[in-house]
Design a protein around this motif. Structure first.
Motif, short mmCIF file in Angstrom:
data_model
loop_
_atom_site.label_atom_id
_atom_site.label_comp_id
_atom_site.label_asym_id
_atom_site.label_seq_id
_atom_site.Cartn_x
_atom_site.Cartn_y
_atom_site.Cartn_z
N SER A 74 44.86 46.34 32.38
CA SER A 74 43.77 47.33 32.44
C SER A 74 42.82 47.18 33.63
N ILE A 75 42.96 46.09 34.38
CA ILE A 75 42.02 45.83 35.48
C ILE A 75 42.22 46.83 36.64
N ASP A 76 41.11 47.22 37.26
CA ASP A 76 41.19 47.96 38.52
C ASP A 76 41.37 46.90 39.60
N ILE A 77 42.62 46.68 39.98
CA ILE A 77 42.96 45.55 40.85
C ILE A 77 42.27 45.64 42.21
N GLU A 78 42.17 46.84 42.75
CA GLU A 78 41.54 46.99 44.07
C GLU A 78 40.07 46.60 44.03
N GLN A 79 39.41 46.95 42.93
CA GLN A 79 37.99 46.61 42.78
C GLN A 79 37.81 45.08 42.70
N ILE B 261 39.89 42.79 43.90
CA ILE B 261 40.21 42.22 45.22
C ILE B 261 39.03 42.41 46.18
N ALA B 262 38.42 43.59 46.14
CA ALA B 262 37.27 43.87 47.01
C ALA B 262 36.14 42.88 46.73
N LYS B 263 35.93 42.58 45.44
CA LYS B 263 34.86 41.63 45.06
C LYS B 263 35.19 40.22 45.55
N MET B 264 36.48 39.87 45.54
CA MET B 264 36.88 38.55 46.01
C MET B 264 36.76 38.48 47.53
N PHE B 265 37.13 39.54 48.22
CA PHE B 265 37.00 39.58 49.68
C PHE B 265 35.54 39.45 50.11
N SER B 266 34.66 40.08 49.35
CA SER B 266 33.23 40.07 49.73
C SER B 266 32.51 38.81 49.26
N GLY B 267 33.22 37.97 48.45
CA GLY B 267 32.61 36.71 48.01
C GLY B 267 31.82 36.83 46.71
N ARG B 268 31.87 38.01 46.07
CA ARG B 268 31.14 38.16 44.80
C ARG B 268 31.87 37.46 43.65
N ILE B 269 33.18 37.31 43.81
CA ILE B 269 33.96 36.54 42.84
C ILE B 269 34.71 35.47 43.62
N GLU B 270 34.54 34.21 43.20
CA GLU B 270 35.15 33.07 43.92
C GLU B 270 36.52 32.69 43.36
N LYS B 271 36.73 33.00 42.07
CA LYS B 271 37.94 32.54 41.39
C LYS B 271 38.15 33.41 40.17
N ALA B 272 39.38 33.87 39.95
CA ALA B 272 39.62 34.75 38.80
C ALA B 272 41.00 34.49 38.20
N PHE B 273 41.12 34.79 36.92
CA PHE B 273 42.39 34.68 36.21
C PHE B 273 42.80 36.08 35.75
N LEU B 274 44.06 36.42 35.93
CA LEU B 274 44.61 37.68 35.42
C LEU B 274 45.55 37.33 34.28
N TYR B 275 45.25 37.84 33.10
CA TYR B 275 46.07 37.50 31.93
C TYR B 275 47.15 38.55 31.67
N TYR B 276 48.37 38.04 31.40
CA TYR B 276 49.46 38.88 30.92
C TYR B 276 50.34 37.96 30.07
N PRO B 277 50.83 38.44 28.90
CA PRO B 277 51.56 37.53 27.99
C PRO B 277 52.77 36.84 28.60
N ASP B 278 53.46 37.53 29.54
CA ASP B 278 54.63 36.94 30.18
C ASP B 278 54.35 36.86 31.69
N GLU B 279 54.34 35.64 32.23
CA GLU B 279 53.94 35.46 33.64
C GLU B 279 54.86 36.19 34.63
N LYS B 280 56.19 36.11 34.40
CA LYS B 280 57.13 36.78 35.33
C LYS B 280 56.94 38.29 35.29
N GLN B 281 56.75 38.81 34.09
CA GLN B 281 56.49 40.26 33.96
C GLN B 281 55.14 40.61 34.58
N GLY B 282 54.21 39.67 34.48
CA GLY B 282 52.88 39.85 35.07
C GLY B 282 52.97 40.00 36.58
#
Length: 203
Positions: A30-35, A37-58
């Motif tokens: 459900s995440i807006d991935i571009e948003q 990424i933009a926050k990580m590029f600008s330094g507003r987020i330093e570290k993040a986890f994206l959850y999906y039940p199956d890592e390969k499918q993720g």
């Protein structure tokens, strides 16, 4: 768990929900991935986890959300056991580059090492892990997936950095020099040196 680097900041693809401490957890579906990424590029987020039940499918889902650019690169040893490094954009790096049409990824890796460093007679001796990082080009984000190969060469000629790729220096580094160079390198490159077979060369 997959580590994807955004401007050298880690974005982890995980199938485990951990209690948040120093990071933020998002649902990959459900995440807006571009948003994000933009926050990580600008330094507003330093570290993040994206959850999906199956890592390969993720990872597959992430590839659907961001266009993929494939690349191949080499971790090259000479006869003395030194490793080939390039220096560009103020950091130590390993030679790598994008795949060309109808090219096999192993051929890409060998060609890019030759082009970027001038080293010939390369022989692939093993496959290393893939690395993942997100970059921005022409206003669009892309997920670069680099396939890395361990290589050897008997070449002891002149090293020539590819000027059009911004390579300022090419050098064979000894173990002690590598440890120092990695302090001024990229997180993806450091990951390769955490592999057991390569770790041994630094001891």
């Amino acid at each position: 768990m997959y580590k994807v680097f955004v401007n050298d900041k880690p974005l982890f693809l995980t199938s485990v929900v951990e209690k948040e401490t120093d990071f933020q957890l998002f649902l990959l579906e459900s995440i807006d991935i571009e948003q994000l990424i933009a926050k990580m590029f600008s330094g507003r987020i330093e570290k993040a986890f994206l959850y999906y039940p199956d890592e390969k499918q993720g990872l597959k889902l992430l590839k659907e959300k961001i266009p993929v650019a494939k690349a191949g690169g080499g971790l090259v040893y000479n006869k003395k056991g030194e490793i080939l490094f390039i220096f560009r954009n103020g950091k130590w790096d390993l030679p790598k580059g994008g795949i060309e049409k109808n090219e096999d990824i192993e051929d890409t890796a060998v060609r890019e090492v030759e082009e970027e460093t001038g080293v010939k007679g390369l022989k692939i001796t093993g496959k290393l892990q893939k690395t993942y990082h997100i970059f921005k080009r022409n206003g669009n984000y892309k997920l670069k997936i680099t396939s890395w190969y361990e290589m050897t060469t008997k070449y002891d000629g002149i090293l020539t950095g590819q000027i059009e790729e911004g390579i300022e220096k090419v050098a064979w580094l000894k173990p002690a020099e590598i440890t120092e160079a990695l302090k001024n390198s990229y997180e993806n490159i450091k990951l390769l040196f955490e592999e057991d077979s390569i770790k041994q060369t630094l001891l």
